[in-house]
Write a protein that holds these residues in place. Structure first.
Motif, PDB file in Angstrom:
ATOM      1  N   ARG A   1       0.825  -1.205   0.000  1.00  0.00           N
ATOM      2  CA  ARG A   1       0.000   0.000   0.000  1.00  0.00           C
ATOM      3  C   ARG A   1       0.867   1.266   0.000  1.00  0.00           C
ATOM      4  O   ARG A   1       0.679   2.141  -0.842  1.00  0.00           O
ATOM      5  CB  ARG A   1      -0.945   0.015   1.197  1.00  0.00           C
ATOM      6  N   ARG A   2       1.790   1.360   0.947  1.00  0.00           N
ATOM      7  CA  ARG A   2       2.572   2.593   1.060  1.00  0.00           C
ATOM      8  C   ARG A   2       3.635   2.704  -0.020  1.00  0.00           C
ATOM      9  O   ARG A   2       3.709   3.715  -0.716  1.00  0.00           O
ATOM     10  CB  ARG A   2       3.235   2.687   2.432  1.00  0.00           C
ATOM     11  N   VAL A   3       4.468   1.676  -0.133  1.00  0.00           N
ATOM     12  CA  VAL A   3       5.610   1.771  -1.051  1.00  0.00           C
ATOM     13  C   VAL A   3       5.178   1.640  -2.508  1.00  0.00           C
ATOM     14  O   VAL A   3       5.485   2.501  -3.338  1.00  0.00           O
ATOM     15  CB  VAL A   3       6.689   0.726  -0.700  1.00  0.00           C
ATOM     16  N   MET A   4       4.479   0.569  -2.838  1.00  0.00           N
ATOM     17  CA  MET A   4       4.179   0.317  -4.242  1.00  0.00           C
ATOM     18  C   MET A   4       2.978   1.115  -4.751  1.00  0.00           C
ATOM     19  O   MET A   4       3.019   1.642  -5.856  1.00  0.00           O
ATOM     20  CB  MET A   4       3.963  -1.184  -4.472  1.00  0.00           C
ATOM     21  N   ALA A   5       1.909   1.213  -3.973  1.00  0.00           N
ATOM     22  CA  ALA A   5       0.713   1.919  -4.437  1.00  0.00           C
ATOM     23  C   ALA A   5       0.716   3.397  -4.066  1.00  0.00           C
ATOM     24  O   ALA A   5      -0.116   4.158  -4.546  1.00  0.00           O
ATOM     25  CB  ALA A   5      -0.548   1.247  -3.883  1.00  0.00           C
TER      26      ALA A   5
END
Length: 149
Positions: free
Chosen positions: A52-56
């Protein structure tokens, strides 16, 4: 991938460094704050952070209102259900993200570190689960003697 393998090799050597033979042969698992439920909560937080945080690039605050996701002293059935529901939701999000990605070279931004590829994140999660599943093996064996798969 070779770097992760080398890291694990070095980790084993580091964990065994400077111990006496009797320490290396000791079989007891000492008491700690680590629990199977804590591992489930940690896995949910880990999936959430990386996908959620890093990739999206989403704002995704922590799921559990504690300084340490491993701290589950006094857990009840609702706490267990919450952990499994959170973990399953984060895994589902991760699976959908991977399925929708055009390839493993998609890049996310790790806060404070910079760009990382989906390939790197997947390898890191593999390493993370491998480590903690080893912990889970030991914890489960101490609880009821169950070993293996």
């Amino acid at each position: 991938m070779i770097a992760f393998l080398q890291w694990h090799r070095e980790t084993l050597e580091l964990k065994c460094a400077d111990l006496k033979p009797e320490q290396l042969g000791e079989r007891a698992v000492r008491r700690s704050g680590l629990s199977l439920l804590g591992l489930v909560r940690h896995a949910a937080e880990t999936e959430r952070f990386w996908f959620r945080r890093v990739m999206a690039g989403e704002e995704a605050p922590p799921l559990f209102d504690v300084p340490n996701a491993f701290d589950v002293t006094g857990a009840d059935a609702a706490t267990v259900d919450q952990a499994w529901d959170a973990w399953r939701a984060e895994v589902a999000f991760a699976n959908k993200f991977v399925e929708a990605a055009p390839d493993l070279d998609v890049v996310g931004d790790e806060p404070g570190e910079g760009p990382v590829s989906l390939r790197w994140v997947l390898m890191h999660l593999l390493e993370e689960y491998a480590r903690h599943n080893g912990h889970a093996d030991l914890l489960r064996e101490q609880l009821d003697g169950a070993v293996g798969l």
